[in-house]
Design an enzyme around this catalytic site. Structure first.
Site, PDB file in Angstrom:
ATOM      1  N   LYS A   1       1.898  -2.961   6.376  1.00 32.21           N
ATOM      2  CA  LYS A   1       2.314  -2.908   4.947  1.00 32.21           C
ATOM      3  C   LYS A   1       3.820  -2.559   4.898  1.00 32.21           C
ATOM      4  CE  LYS A   1      -1.379  -4.169   3.117  1.00 32.21           C
ATOM      5  NZ  LYS A   1      -1.379  -5.493   2.101  1.00 32.21           N
TER       6      LYS A   1
ATOM      7  N   TYR B   1      -2.314  -1.208  10.317  1.00 32.38           N
ATOM      8  CA  TYR B   1      -2.244  -1.511   8.688  1.00 32.38           C
ATOM      9  C   TYR B   1      -1.072  -0.829   8.102  1.00 32.38           C
ATOM     10  CZ  TYR B   1      -3.665  -1.396   3.924  1.00 32.38           C
ATOM     11  OH  TYR B   1      -3.770  -1.372   2.522  1.00 32.38           O
TER      12      TYR B   1
ATOM     13  N   SER C   1       0.970  -1.020   0.049  1.00 35.28           N
ATOM     14  CA  SER C   1       0.238  -0.116  -0.015  1.00 35.28           C
ATOM     15  C   SER C   1       1.008   1.221  -0.096  1.00 35.28           C
ATOM     16  CB  SER C   1      -0.696  -0.172   1.268  1.00 35.28           C
ATOM     17  OG  SER C   1      -1.383   1.216   1.221  1.00 35.28           O
TER      18      SER C   1
END
Length: 276
Positions: free
Chosen positions: A170, A166, A143
């Protein structure tokens, strides 16, 4: 590409489903992973219906449980004669309750476990099959949202927030991709990672309360390119922003930080270095 075999994790919805449909249309073999048997069977039926020339097989596992990750890898190695590409796409997003810290089956922070530890363990376990199938590719779906890892609080026990977790997971995936690419140099197995598209129209984006900005197809095309483009056969250790070879977060280029991450990752997953 007719005999090309690709394993796609998180293939029951969103980007994973789109990648599966895109690859199946090329007439290859697609191995679909999911954690819900009903949804997995439904996507497999859809792929078979839209691409009758493709071979489709399914693998069931919850990537929040490393025991199931290892078991699935064992099943793939036992059943599949070759593996030309592994796409680590399955994801735990920011969550619908971003301040609620969740844990994996082994007690690790959930986003770190699903988005980083699981792809690491799965890739390691499948390396024998990937190397004997070489040239082969590992594509890790990351991402553009990346946040530096705090090695004093890797599992975010303090000031937890789902999107921060998150973004850190990533970045960990990107850092591990760079390390593995260097380790596999000369084996014929390449490792690359990408940001597929900005705020795709997925359940994860909507669950967190964000407004989708692009279609899933916008992310499918650059991902399929990394899997199949002959011009990228020897490209490895790169981070792409869609189609552009780009620069990731600065911590991804910190060799000491990457080594610290990999030492921790190996201890948590029980995955040895290549040749160990």
């Amino acid at each position: 590409m007719n005999r090309h075999t690709t394993l796609i994790t998180g293939a029951t919805q969103g980007l994973g489903r789109g990648i599966a449909l895109g690859l199946a249309a090329r007439g290859g073999t697609v191995l679909l992973h999911g954690r819900d048997s009903t949804r997995l069977d439904a996507v497999a039926a859809e792929v078979r219906a839209t691409a009758p020339a493709a071979a489709v097989r399914t693998y069931l596992a919850d990537l929040a449980d490393l025991d199931q990750v290892h078991a699935m890898a064992d099943q793939v190695r036992a059943a599949e004669p070759r593996l030309d590409a592994l796409v680590n796409n399955a994801v735990a997003g920011g969550g619908s309750e971003p301040l609620r810290r969740e844990l994996s089956r082994q007690g690790y922070e959930l986003r770190f476990a699903v988005n980083h530890l699981a792809p690491h363990a799965l890739t390691r376990d499948l390396l024998p099959l990937l190397t004997t199938s070489a040239p082969a590719r590992v594509v890790n779906v990351a991402s553009i949202g990346q946040d530096a890892i705090d090695f004093d609080d890797v599992m975010l026990e303090q000031d937890y927030e789902g999107l921060r977790a998150y973004c850190r997971s990533k970045l960990a995936l990107i850092m591990a991709s760079f390390e593995l690419a260097a380790e596999l140099d000369g084996t014929g197995v390449t490792v690359n990672t990408l940001h597929p598209a900005h705020l795709m129209d997925t359940d994860g984006v909507r669950e967190y309360g964000l407004t989708p900005a692009t279609s899933i197809d916008e992310g499918v095309r650059p991902t399929v390119r990394l899997i199949t483009d002959p011009e990228l056969e020897s490209t490895t250790g790169r981070y792409f922003d869609q189609f552009t070879d780009a620069r990731a977060h600065e911590q991804a280029y910190d060799i000491e930080a990457r080594q610290r991450l990999m030492e921790l990752t190996r201890s948590l997953t029980g995955s040895p270095e290549l040749g160990s």
